[in-house]
Design an enzyme around this catalytic site. Structure first.
Site, PDB file in Angstrom:
ATOM      1  N   HIS A   1       0.819  -1.226   0.000  1.00 10.40           N
ATOM      2  CA  HIS A   1       0.000   0.000   0.000  1.00 10.40           C
ATOM      3  C   HIS A   1       0.849   1.270   0.000  1.00 10.40           C
ATOM      4  O   HIS A   1       0.359   2.347   0.318  1.00 10.40           O
ATOM      5  CB  HIS A   1      -0.957   0.004   1.200  1.00 10.40           C
TER       6      HIS A   1
ATOM      7  N   SER B   1      -7.314  -6.760   9.995  1.00 11.21           N
ATOM      8  CA  SER B   1      -8.728  -7.101  10.218  1.00 11.21           C
ATOM      9  C   SER B   1      -9.306  -7.945   9.083  1.00 11.21           C
ATOM     10  O   SER B   1     -10.371  -8.533   9.239  1.00 11.21           O
ATOM     11  CB  SER B   1      -9.549  -5.812  10.345  1.00 11.21           C
TER      12      SER B   1
HETATM   13  C1  BJW Z   1      -3.668  -6.223  16.893  1.00  9.12           C
HETATM   14  C2  BJW Z   1      -3.091  -5.454  17.849  1.00  9.12           C
HETATM   15  C3  BJW Z   1      -1.992  -6.002  18.478  1.00  9.12           C
HETATM   16  C4  BJW Z   1      -4.698  -4.324  17.157  1.00  9.12           C
HETATM   17  N1  BJW Z   1      -1.595  -7.198  18.128  1.00  9.12           N
HETATM   18  N2  BJW Z   1      -3.329  -7.411  16.515  1.00  9.12           N
HETATM   19  C5  BJW Z   1     -16.311  -4.580  -2.369  1.00  9.12           C
HETATM   20  C6  BJW Z   1     -15.934  -5.889  -2.067  1.00  9.12           C
HETATM   21  C7  BJW Z   1     -14.593  -6.295  -2.120  1.00  9.12           C
HETATM   22  C8  BJW Z   1     -13.602  -5.391  -2.464  1.00  9.12           C
HETATM   23  C9  BJW Z   1     -13.967  -4.104  -2.749  1.00  9.12           C
HETATM   24  C10 BJW Z   1     -15.288  -3.710  -2.695  1.00  9.12           C
HETATM   25  N3  BJW Z   1     -15.347  -2.388  -3.023  1.00  9.12           N
HETATM   26  C11 BJW Z   1     -14.076  -1.956  -3.268  1.00  9.12           C
HETATM   27  C12 BJW Z   1     -13.230  -2.994  -3.102  1.00  9.12           C
HETATM   28  C13 BJW Z   1     -11.739  -2.971  -3.249  1.00  9.12           C
HETATM   29  C14 BJW Z   1     -11.101  -2.185  -2.121  1.00  9.12           C
HETATM   30  C15 BJW Z   1     -11.563  -2.753  -0.781  1.00  9.12           C
HETATM   31  O1  BJW Z   1     -11.069  -3.767  -0.317  1.00  9.12           O
HETATM   32  N4  BJW Z   1     -12.503  -2.073  -0.131  1.00  9.12           N
HETATM   33  C16 BJW Z   1     -13.030  -2.555   1.156  1.00  9.12           C
HETATM   34  C17 BJW Z   1     -13.328  -1.361   2.046  1.00  9.12           C
HETATM   35  C18 BJW Z   1     -14.225  -3.428   0.879  1.00  9.12           C
HETATM   36  N5  BJW Z   1      -9.672  -2.325  -2.287  1.00  9.12           N
HETATM   37  C19 BJW Z   1      -8.974  -1.500  -3.048  1.00  9.12           C
HETATM   38  O2  BJW Z   1      -9.491  -0.544  -3.607  1.00  9.12           O
HETATM   39  C20 BJW Z   1      -7.515  -1.829  -3.250  1.00  9.12           C
HETATM   40  N6  BJW Z   1      -7.235  -1.870  -4.646  1.00  9.12           N
HETATM   41  C21 BJW Z   1      -7.789  -2.767  -5.433  1.00  9.12           C
HETATM   42  O3  BJW Z   1      -8.587  -3.598  -5.026  1.00  9.12           O
HETATM   43  O4  BJW Z   1      -7.364  -2.689  -6.732  1.00  9.12           O
HETATM   44  C22 BJW Z   1      -7.938  -3.594  -7.685  1.00  9.12           C
HETATM   45  C23 BJW Z   1      -7.287  -4.955  -7.718  1.00  9.12           C
HETATM   46  C24 BJW Z   1      -7.920  -5.965  -8.355  1.00  9.12           C
HETATM   47  C25 BJW Z   1      -7.349  -7.234  -8.416  1.00  9.12           C
HETATM   48  C26 BJW Z   1      -6.126  -7.472  -7.832  1.00  9.12           C
HETATM   49  C27 BJW Z   1      -5.490  -6.459  -7.214  1.00  9.12           C
HETATM   50  C28 BJW Z   1      -6.073  -5.199  -7.129  1.00  9.12           C
HETATM   51  C29 BJW Z   1      -6.627  -0.771  -2.635  1.00  9.12           C
HETATM   52  C30 BJW Z   1      -6.718  -0.778  -1.148  1.00  9.12           C
HETATM   53  C31 BJW Z   1      -5.909   0.371  -0.560  1.00  9.12           C
HETATM   54  C32 BJW Z   1      -6.025   0.385   0.969  1.00  9.12           C
HETATM   55  N7  BJW Z   1      -5.473   1.572   1.436  1.00  9.12           N
HETATM   56  C33 BJW Z   1      -5.460   1.804   2.902  1.00  9.12           C
HETATM   57  C34 BJW Z   1      -5.106   3.290   3.186  1.00  9.12           C
HETATM   58  C35 BJW Z   1      -3.803   3.696   2.620  1.00  9.12           C
HETATM   59  C36 BJW Z   1      -2.672   3.511   3.578  1.00  9.12           C
HETATM   60  C37 BJW Z   1      -2.733   4.436   4.758  1.00  9.12           C
HETATM   61  O5  BJW Z   1      -3.371   5.497   4.715  1.00  9.12           O
HETATM   62  O6  BJW Z   1      -2.112   4.061   5.763  1.00  9.12           O
HETATM   63  O7  BJW Z   1      -4.553   0.920   3.546  1.00  9.12           O
HETATM   64  S1  BJW Z   1      -7.013   1.504   3.708  1.00  9.12           S
HETATM   65  C38 BJW Z   1      -6.336   0.929   5.207  1.00  9.12           C
HETATM   66  O8  BJW Z   1      -6.824  -0.413   5.415  1.00  9.12           O
HETATM   67  C39 BJW Z   1      -4.802   0.848   4.971  1.00  9.12           C
HETATM   68  C40 BJW Z   1      -4.513  -0.528   5.502  1.00  9.12           C
HETATM   69  O9  BJW Z   1      -3.303  -1.009   4.920  1.00  9.12           O
HETATM   70  C41 BJW Z   1      -5.732  -1.313   5.154  1.00  9.12           C
HETATM   71  C42 BJW Z   1      -5.931  -2.578   5.970  1.00  9.12           C
HETATM   72  O10 BJW Z   1      -6.148  -2.264   7.327  1.00  9.12           O
HETATM   73  P1  BJW Z   1      -5.508  -3.181   8.434  1.00  9.12           P
HETATM   74  O11 BJW Z   1      -4.045  -3.094   8.370  1.00  9.12           O
HETATM   75  O12 BJW Z   1      -6.124  -4.519   8.379  1.00  9.12           O
HETATM   76  O13 BJW Z   1      -5.950  -2.384   9.779  1.00  9.12           O
HETATM   77  P2  BJW Z   1      -7.298  -2.514  10.617  1.00  9.12           P
HETATM   78  O14 BJW Z   1      -7.354  -1.329  11.508  1.00  9.12           O
HETATM   79  O15 BJW Z   1      -8.471  -2.750   9.755  1.00  9.12           O
HETATM   80  O16 BJW Z   1      -7.082  -3.845  11.492  1.00  9.12           O
HETATM   81  C43 BJW Z   1      -6.092  -3.937  12.495  1.00  9.12           C
HETATM   82  C44 BJW Z   1      -6.214  -5.285  13.189  1.00  9.12           C
HETATM   83  O17 BJW Z   1      -5.163  -5.407  14.118  1.00  9.12           O
HETATM   84  C45 BJW Z   1      -7.536  -5.448  13.965  1.00  9.12           C
HETATM   85  O18 BJW Z   1      -8.134  -6.706  13.641  1.00  9.12           O
HETATM   86  C46 BJW Z   1      -7.099  -5.439  15.416  1.00  9.12           C
HETATM   87  O19 BJW Z   1      -7.848  -6.312  16.255  1.00  9.12           O
HETATM   88  C47 BJW Z   1      -5.669  -5.932  15.321  1.00  9.12           C
HETATM   89  N8  BJW Z   1      -4.800  -5.459  16.388  1.00  9.12           N
HETATM   90  N9  BJW Z   1      -3.835  -4.240  17.949  1.00  9.12           N
HETATM   91  C48 BJW Z   1      -2.251  -7.885  17.150  1.00  9.12           C
HETATM   92  N10 BJW Z   1      -1.367  -5.317  19.459  1.00  9.12           N
END
Ligand code: BJW
Length: 237
Positions: free
Chosen positions: A110, A179
């Site tokens: 990302h 998550s």
């Molecule tokens: C602990 C802890 C501790 C706490 N110990 N654990 C409908 C259905 C399906 C998909 C889509 C849809 N509509 C759109 C889409 C696609 C979309 C998407 O997935 N949207 C969803 C909202 C549904 N995805 C995209 O657009 C991506 N691109 C794409 O799909 O391109 C097309 C493609 C097609 C085919 C192949 C490939 C590509 C791009 C996604 C870009 C995400 N960007 C972000 C922000 C930018 C970065 C930034 O600002 O920092 O990235 S969003 C944000 O979420 C960030 C993260 O990397 C990402 C994931 O979050 P993460 O890391 O999982 O954090 P949390 O907070 O959600 O979870 C933390 C976890 O840790 C929790 O479970 C806690 O319990 C745990 N935790 N403390 C262990 N101490």
């Protein structure tokens, strides 16, 4: 463990950096000045209000100077250094804590908040200061063309070909601190599992795709990851 898994792919998310003091996206502290990440992290949001989006990423970039890698980051760097097989670390995080811990086989799928991307000349530059709408590109001098080097919703994550290949070839896929809300990363477990890999998740709570993992360890990454690395390295000696 009878036979250790030769090829390992590890995916990390915001939860691995939580114990370093960085907020996760979807936890209780997941809102930023009332904005959901889904409303700030899009090209449309940047087009509408570049100052707001720069402010969001500038604040997080400044915070990087105040935090340190934690035991989980350090354990993954140790695993990479000592593991006799293939190892790839894929992070969704845009912080720089994995590299500061010593990880080298690392993909920032990302992007990286410590880089600026010039949409005029398409070059990326290391960046530690705030980015403003009037910041000139250090390469081509264009003004107003810099954005944080971040993959926003609707944009293609980086290095997907290399990641997909590693997932298809791996023997063990491990997901830490994510998550499972955001694709394509949320689907990696299914690709690895379909191709025959063992799968393990380590998270504070079961992730959305928890049922796809062969094993779930629930707890803090700073405790679970070092223990798992010790276990794995002990099996190779
Ligand atoms: C602990 C802890 C501790 C706490 N110990 N654990 C409908 C259905 C399906 C998909 C889509 C849809 N509509 C759109 C889409 C696609 C979309 C998407 O997935 N949207 C969803 C909202 C549904 N995805 C995209 O657009 C991506 N691109 C794409 O799909 O391109 C097309 C493609 C097609 C085919 C192949 C490939 C590509 C791009 C996604 C870009 C995400 N960007 C972000 C922000 C930018 C970065 C930034 O600002 O920092 O990235 S969003 C944000 O979420 C960030 C993260 O990397 C990402 C994931 O979050 P993460 O890391 O999982 O954090 P949390 O907070 O959600 O979870 C933390 C976890 O840790 C929790 O479970 C806690 O319990 C745990 N935790 N403390 C262990 N101490």
């Amino acid at each position: 463990m009878d036979q250790y898994p030769a090829r390992i792919v590890v995916l990390t998310g915001a939860g691995i950096s939580a114990e370093s003091g960085l907020a996760t996206f979807r936890g209780e502290d997941g809102l930023w000045e009332g904005h959901r990440v889904e409303d700030v992290a899009t090209p449309e949001a940047f087009g509408r209000d570049p100052a707001l989006v720069h402010k969001f990423y500038n604040a997080r970039r400044a915070q990087l100077a105040e935090v340190e890698p934690n035991a989980a980051h350090l354990a993954l760097a140790r695993l990479e250094a000592e593991w006799p097989g293939a190892f790839l670390l894929v992070t969704q995080n845009v912080d720089n804590l994995h590299e500061r811990a010593g990880s080298k086989q690392l993909i920032h799928m990302h992007g990286e908040n410590s880089k600026a991307w010039c949409i005029a000349c398409d070059r990326r530059s290391p960046w530690s200061a705030p980015i403003g709408e009037d910041s000139p590109c250090p390469e081509c001098r264009a003004v107003g063309a810099l954005r944080p080097d971040i993959v926003w919703f609707g944009e293609m994550p980086y290095d997907m070909d290399r990641i997909e290949e590693a997932l298809r070839d791996c023997d063990l896929f491990v997901s830490i601190g994510t998550s499972g809300a955001v694709y394509p990363a949320a689907g990696f477990v299914q690709t690895a599992r379909y191709c025959g890999a063992r799968t393990l998740e380590m998270n504070l709570e079961p992730s959305i795709g928890s049922i796809y993992f062969g094993e779930s360890r629930i707890g803090r990454a700073g405790e679970l990851v070092p223990a798992w690395v010790d276990e794995l390295l002990a099996a190779t000696s």
